[in-house]
Design a protein around this motif. Structure first.
Motif, PDB file in Angstrom:
ATOM      1  N   THR A  76      55.229   2.363   8.408  1.00  0.00           N
ATOM      2  CA  THR A  76      55.700   2.127   7.045  1.00  0.00           C
ATOM      3  C   THR A  76      57.147   1.640   7.117  1.00  0.00           C
ATOM      4  OG1 THR A  76      56.584   4.355   6.785  1.00  0.00           O
ATOM      5  CG2 THR A  76      54.249   4.025   6.187  1.00  0.00           C
TER       6      THR A  76
ATOM      7  N   ALA B 197      52.281   4.795  17.476  1.00  0.00           N
ATOM      8  CA  ALA B 197      51.690   4.931  16.142  1.00  0.00           C
ATOM      9  C   ALA B 197      50.189   4.642  16.177  1.00  0.00           C
ATOM     10  CB  ALA B 197      52.370   3.977  15.171  1.00  0.00           C
ATOM     11  N   GLU B 198      49.464   5.369  15.357  1.00  0.00           N
ATOM     12  CA  GLU B 198      48.022   5.151  15.276  1.00  0.00           C
ATOM     13  C   GLU B 198      47.664   4.112  14.220  1.00  0.00           C
ATOM     14  OE1 GLU B 198      45.960   8.849  14.885  1.00  0.00           O
ATOM     15  OE2 GLU B 198      46.945   9.697  16.645  1.00  0.00           O
ATOM     16  N   GLU B 199      48.614   3.804  13.346  1.00  0.00           N
ATOM     17  CA  GLU B 199      48.420   2.773  12.326  1.00  0.00           C
ATOM     18  C   GLU B 199      49.749   2.069  12.101  1.00  0.00           C
ATOM     19  OE1 GLU B 199      48.435   5.463   8.390  1.00  0.00           O
ATOM     20  OE2 GLU B 199      46.651   5.678   9.622  1.00  0.00           O
ATOM     21  N   PRO B 200      49.759   0.971  11.345  1.00  0.00           N
ATOM     22  CA  PRO B 200      51.017   0.243  11.143  1.00  0.00           C
ATOM     23  C   PRO B 200      52.121   1.155  10.596  1.00  0.00           C
ATOM     24  CG  PRO B 200      49.167  -1.046  10.325  1.00  0.00           C
ATOM     25  CD  PRO B 200      48.629   0.317  10.667  1.00  0.00           C
TER      26      PRO B 200
ATOM     27  N   GLU C  60      59.362   4.458   8.161  1.00  0.00           N
ATOM     28  CA  GLU C  60      59.301   4.750   9.596  1.00  0.00           C
ATOM     29  C   GLU C  60      60.097   3.718  10.396  1.00  0.00           C
ATOM     30  OE1 GLU C  60      54.969   6.973   9.944  1.00  0.00           O
ATOM     31  OE2 GLU C  60      55.017   4.779   9.734  1.00  0.00           O
TER      32      GLU C  60
END
Length: 67
Positions: free
Chosen positions: A42, A37-40, A45
């Motif tokens: 959700t 993942a490129e960001e935290p 997810e």
């Protein structure tokens, strides 16, 4: 060192804790998803990775985890 060697000597490698192995597999899947993942992630997810979904009443329930 002697205590560790003695514990290894008494360890029966045929014995497996299936619950622990399942938890390790889930943990590995989660780590893979986080690493990709490129960001935290959700909550949706995370649920997808763990194979759970929201029931009509808002509770989480297991979903089919087939690929």
């Amino acid at each position: 060192m002697e205590v560790v060697a003695m514990r290894r000597h008494n360890l029966d490698l045929r014995v497996q804790d299936l619950v622990a192995l399942d938890e390790i597999e889930l943990y590995a899947e989660m780590l893979g998803a986080v690493a990709a993942a490129e960001e935290p992630l959700t909550l949706a997810e995370i649920d997808m990775v763990l194979g759970v979904g929201a029931a009509a009443d808002g509770r989480r329930e297991l979903t089919s985890h087939e690929q």
